[in-house]
Design a protein around this motif. Structure first.
Motif, PDB file in Angstrom:
ATOM      1  N   GLN A 187      -3.305  34.847  -2.230  1.00  0.00           N
ATOM      2  CA  GLN A 187      -2.256  33.936  -1.398  1.00  0.00           C
ATOM      3  C   GLN A 187      -3.082  33.382   0.063  1.00  0.00           C
ATOM      4  O   GLN A 187      -2.689  32.396   0.472  1.00  0.00           O
ATOM      5  N   GLU A 188      -3.744  34.535   0.664  1.00  0.00           N
ATOM      6  CA  GLU A 188      -4.394  34.080   1.606  1.00  0.00           C
ATOM      7  C   GLU A 188      -5.594  33.147   1.635  1.00  0.00           C
ATOM      8  O   GLU A 188      -5.712  32.508   2.675  1.00  0.00           O
ATOM      9  N   LYS A 189      -6.049  33.122   0.387  1.00  0.00           N
ATOM     10  CA  LYS A 189      -7.175  32.162   0.142  1.00  0.00           C
ATOM     11  C   LYS A 189      -6.617  30.898   0.313  1.00  0.00           C
ATOM     12  O   LYS A 189      -5.668  30.380  -0.252  1.00  0.00           O
ATOM     13  N   PRO A 190      -7.299  29.737   0.959  1.00  0.00           N
ATOM     14  CA  PRO A 190      -6.629  28.272   0.878  1.00  0.00           C
ATOM     15  C   PRO A 190      -6.936  27.608  -0.411  1.00  0.00           C
ATOM     16  O   PRO A 190      -7.919  27.847  -1.181  1.00  0.00           O
ATOM     17  N   ASN A 191      -5.911  26.811  -0.980  1.00  0.00           N
ATOM     18  CA  ASN A 191      -6.191  25.831  -1.892  1.00  0.00           C
ATOM     19  C   ASN A 191      -7.117  24.611  -1.459  1.00  0.00           C
ATOM     20  O   ASN A 191      -6.957  24.447   0.021  1.00  0.00           O
ATOM     21  N   ILE A 192      -7.652  24.135  -2.339  1.00  0.00           N
ATOM     22  CA  ILE A 192      -8.677  23.176  -1.815  1.00  0.00           C
ATOM     23  C   ILE A 192      -8.747  22.043  -2.771  1.00  0.00           C
ATOM     24  O   ILE A 192      -8.715  22.038  -3.938  1.00  0.00           O
ATOM     25  N   ILE A 193      -8.434  20.684  -2.157  1.00  0.00           N
ATOM     26  CA  ILE A 193      -8.613  19.529  -2.889  1.00  0.00           C
ATOM     27  C   ILE A 193      -9.790  18.692  -2.475  1.00  0.00           C
ATOM     28  O   ILE A 193      -9.829  18.635  -1.251  1.00  0.00           O
ATOM     29  N   PHE A 194     -10.384  18.153  -3.455  1.00  0.00           N
ATOM     30  CA  PHE A 194     -11.619  17.419  -3.088  1.00  0.00           C
ATOM     31  C   PHE A 194     -11.288  16.158  -3.812  1.00  0.00           C
ATOM     32  O   PHE A 194     -11.290  15.851  -5.038  1.00  0.00           O
ATOM     33  N   ILE A 233      -6.141  22.847   1.823  1.00  0.00           N
ATOM     34  CA  ILE A 233      -7.135  21.949   2.751  1.00  0.00           C
ATOM     35  C   ILE A 233      -7.585  20.703   1.683  1.00  0.00           C
ATOM     36  O   ILE A 233      -7.514  20.616   0.525  1.00  0.00           O
ATOM     37  N   ILE A 234      -7.617  19.440   2.600  1.00  0.00           N
ATOM     38  CA  ILE A 234      -7.748  18.156   1.585  1.00  0.00           C
ATOM     39  C   ILE A 234      -9.116  17.610   2.126  1.00  0.00           C
ATOM     40  O   ILE A 234      -9.165  17.293   3.562  1.00  0.00           O
ATOM     41  N   ILE A 235     -10.253  17.267   1.432  1.00  0.00           N
ATOM     42  CA  ILE A 235     -11.599  16.751   1.610  1.00  0.00           C
ATOM     43  C   ILE A 235     -11.285  15.371   1.085  1.00  0.00           C
ATOM     44  O   ILE A 235     -11.471  15.472  -0.450  1.00  0.00           O
ATOM     45  N   PHE A 236     -11.639  14.343   1.789  1.00  0.00           N
ATOM     46  CA  PHE A 236     -11.669  12.955   0.958  1.00  0.00           C
ATOM     47  C   PHE A 236     -13.131  12.409   1.587  1.00  0.00           C
ATOM     48  O   PHE A 236     -13.590  12.397   2.723  1.00  0.00           O
ATOM     49  N   THR A 237     -13.828  11.751   0.430  1.00  0.00           N
ATOM     50  CA  THR A 237     -15.040  11.011   0.694  1.00  0.00           C
ATOM     51  C   THR A 237     -15.318  10.160  -0.297  1.00  0.00           C
ATOM     52  O   THR A 237     -14.477   9.872  -1.229  1.00  0.00           O
ATOM     53  N   ALA A 277     -20.264  20.990  -1.269  1.00  0.00           N
ATOM     54  CA  ALA A 277     -20.180  22.352  -1.765  1.00  0.00           C
ATOM     55  C   ALA A 277     -20.290  23.599  -0.850  1.00  0.00           C
ATOM     56  O   ALA A 277     -19.587  24.490  -0.866  1.00  0.00           O
ATOM     57  N   PRO A 278     -21.373  23.621  -0.173  1.00  0.00           N
ATOM     58  CA  PRO A 278     -21.472  24.676   0.899  1.00  0.00           C
ATOM     59  C   PRO A 278     -20.164  25.048   1.822  1.00  0.00           C
ATOM     60  O   PRO A 278     -19.709  25.975   2.192  1.00  0.00           O
ATOM     61  N   THR A 279     -19.693  23.647   2.255  1.00  0.00           N
ATOM     62  CA  THR A 279     -18.303  23.653   3.090  1.00  0.00           C
ATOM     63  C   THR A 279     -17.295  24.497   2.143  1.00  0.00           C
ATOM     64  O   THR A 279     -16.454  25.231   2.833  1.00  0.00           O
ATOM     65  N   ILE A 280     -16.980  23.795   0.869  1.00  0.00           N
ATOM     66  CA  ILE A 280     -15.890  24.307   0.191  1.00  0.00           C
ATOM     67  C   ILE A 280     -16.023  25.827  -0.214  1.00  0.00           C
ATOM     68  O   ILE A 280     -15.235  26.489   0.000  1.00  0.00           O
ATOM     69  N   SER A 321     -10.243  18.843  -8.046  1.00  0.00           N
ATOM     70  CA  SER A 321     -11.446  17.684  -7.733  1.00  0.00           C
ATOM     71  C   SER A 321     -10.958  16.426  -8.554  1.00  0.00           C
ATOM     72  O   SER A 321     -10.726  16.454  -9.491  1.00  0.00           O
ATOM     73  N   ILE A 322     -10.778  15.405  -7.743  1.00  0.00           N
ATOM     74  CA  ILE A 322     -10.204  13.939  -8.537  1.00  0.00           C
ATOM     75  C   ILE A 322     -11.310  13.019  -8.109  1.00  0.00           C
ATOM     76  O   ILE A 322     -11.572  12.802  -6.876  1.00  0.00           O
ATOM     77  N   SER A 323     -11.889  12.685  -8.983  1.00  0.00           N
ATOM     78  CA  SER A 323     -12.885  11.491  -8.894  1.00  0.00           C
ATOM     79  C   SER A 323     -12.424  10.017  -9.568  1.00  0.00           C
ATOM     80  O   SER A 323     -12.459   9.866 -10.514  1.00  0.00           O
TER      81      SER A 323
END
Length: 521
Positions: free
Chosen positions: A24-31, A299-303, A356-359, A202-204
């Motif tokens: 639960q402590e680990k963040p969810n990550i959306i790319f 966390i949301i990462i957009f690029t 990838a390294p940041t995620i 991850s959504i492309s």
């Protein structure tokens, strides 16, 4: 022994609770990845002609990276760079070169996160094929079995939702694929919540890639709008560019960007409307997170996978190392960050190989030594948080003339155009992008900037040595240790030139067609 059973059960329950708490402590990550979106096509990057409220909100609540480059600015290679954290010359994957080998994907961020206990999902345009026969994880050359949920598709995918089997069930409500991916994300978030695991989604998106077929749902957004062209638009602003840069389809095709005022306005309107669709999908995803009570730990990462020229310097498409083609928006939003770390802007150069390294760092995992990118969390913490002189930009695709290597820092860009023949000589370009983002003056032959040219050549040579020493030894990559060598002679380069570019493309397309036919037998 019977006497200790209750204690054993208690201990096991305690350990299970501890494990659950850790998850639960680990963040969810959306790319989230758009396709062909140049950074300046985004409101928060200074464009007041576009409507991107959700991207702008991410930036105001997170961190916006102002100088973000794609180390290879073409979809197939860039997507693999993102997944693996490596330069193209180490992945061995691009058009005209080769597909992705499973051992490379095995060290990608989605696979490593899944192995660490994350619930993972992918939707959208994969953009590459796997270089292997069918396995329990690979179906029709796609890495389907590497994810817990799958909504991806082969090739370029299609804008019509109904024609993409993995998301076709959303077609009635969301006939355009961009919003359909937002609906898929909603279902993924629900399933991830049920799993009890942290998740990585991850959504492309296909958008805004050609063909420019925007969602009619958004026709009202830019109705009646007329756009100003960029200040470096057109052939008159390309006279100072190298002959090599003007030899490929980027300069000689996609004529709708320059045929007439009407054709330009139609193209830029559709392009911006497609981007607005991606923006809307981001809003859908954030709404789903809130509804599921998962917005405070995600966390949301957009690029974007590469930029797009949109007529700048009379160019269209991407591939080339100029600003419009090689730069994309890049935003990281972390809801756990304190207010002092929100709405930040960072000028240090970042790259797609940093994803990838940041995620992995966000997930609490070690960064594999094979990765070329860096963890960007120290940069978020402070403006000088990472020590990076330059990023290398390579184009190893297309006609020989446009294949080139460059280095870029926050303020300067050096391009080495390696090709020469009876019509053109190998040449250099030096741009002071810190003061001239439109790249309107080449300082390579200006005596006043001789010392800067020497400095950038040295930085180029450093990146060149890294490439030459670490390049994969197959898929036609060894030749670049000669082609991109500033000191190599034309006679040494000649045996390594592709020659008939159109024939190479035709053969490459034929190979892919045969592979697809074999996969469907």
């Amino acid at each position: 022994m019977t006497h200790f059973k209750p204690i054993s059960i208690l201990l096991l329950s305690l350990f299970a609770m501890i494990g659950c708490t850790k998850n639960q402590e680990k963040p969810n990550i959306i790319f989230l990845l758009s396709d062909d979106q140049t950074s300046i096509a985004t409101g928060c990057y200074g464009n007041d002609q576009v409507v991107t409220p959700n991207m702008d909100k991410l930036a105001s609540e997170g961190v916006m990276f102002l100088n973000h480059y794609n180390t290879t600015s073409i979809c197939m290679a860039s997507r693999v760079n993102i997944l693996t954290g490596m330069y193209e010359y180490k992945t061995g994957c691009n058009f005209m070169h080769g597909d992705l080998k499973p051992e490379k994907l095995d060290k990608s961020y989605p696979v490593l996160l899944q192995e660490a206990g994350y619930f993972t999902g992918f939707a959208g345009k994969v953009g590459f094929d796997m270089d292997t026969t069918e396995t329990d994880k690979i179906k029709n050359k796609l890495p389907v079995g590497y994810f817990d949920m799958w909504g991806g598709g082969p090739g370029q995918t299609l804008y019509k939702t109904a024609k993409n089997p993995s998301i076709a069930k959303y077609a009635e409500k969301y006939p355009h694929s961009t919003r359909a991916y937002g609906a898929w994300a909603n279902d993924f978030i629900k399933e991830a919540k049920k799993s009890g695991k942290p998740f990585c989604m991850s959504i492309s998106f296909k958008a805004p890639h050609l063909p420019f077929t925007p969602d009619k749902y958004f026709d009202y957004v830019y109705e009646g709008k007329k756009y100003n062209k960029p200040e470096n638009y057109g052939a008159e602003n390309a006279k100072h560019l190298s002959a090599q840069a003007k030899s490929g389809r980027q300069y000689n095709s996609y004529n709708f960007w320059r045929e007439s005022e009407e054709s330009y306005q139609e193209a830029i309107t559709k392009y911006n409307q497609l981007i607005h669709g991606v923006d809307y999908a981001i809003g859908m995803i954030r709404k789903s997170l809130k509804e599921q009570g998962m917005d405070e730990n995600t966390i949301i990462i957009f690029t974007g996978d590469n930029g797009y020229s949109c007529g700048a310097h009379n160019l269209a498409g991407k591939v080339l190392p100029y600003e419009e083609a090689s730069k994309s928006p890049f935003i990281i939003y972390d809801p756990r960050a304190p207010k002092s770390k929100r709405g930040l802007k960072r000028e240090t150069v970042t790259a797609n190989i940093d994803m990838a390294p940041t995620i992995l760092t966000y997930a609490g995992l070690d960064i594999p030594k094979n990765m070329d990118g860096v963890n960007l969390l120290p940069l978020i913490e402070k403006p000088e948080g990472i020590k990076r002189k330059t990023v290398a930009l390579t184009n190893m695709w297309g006609n020989d003339e446009i294949q080139a290597m460059s280095v870029v820092s926050k303020d300067w860009k050096y391009i080495y155009w390696q090709y020469s023949d009876e019509n053109m000589e190998s040449t250099e370009e030096l741009f002071n992008i810190g003061k001239d983002r439109l790249e309107m003056k080449n300082y390579a032959n200006d005596p006043e900037f001789k010392n800067k040219l020497v400095e950038m050549r040295q930085l180029y040579d450093e990146q060149y040595k890294q490439m030459a020493n670490n390049s994969i030894d197959c898929n036609d990559y060894p030749k670049y240790s000669i082609l991109f060598d500033r000191h190599a002679k034309a006679i040494d380069k000649k045996p390594h030139l592709t020659g008939n570019y159109q024939e190479v493309l035709k053969q490459d397309a034929l190979k892919r067609k045969l592979k697809n036919q074999q996969n469907h037998k």
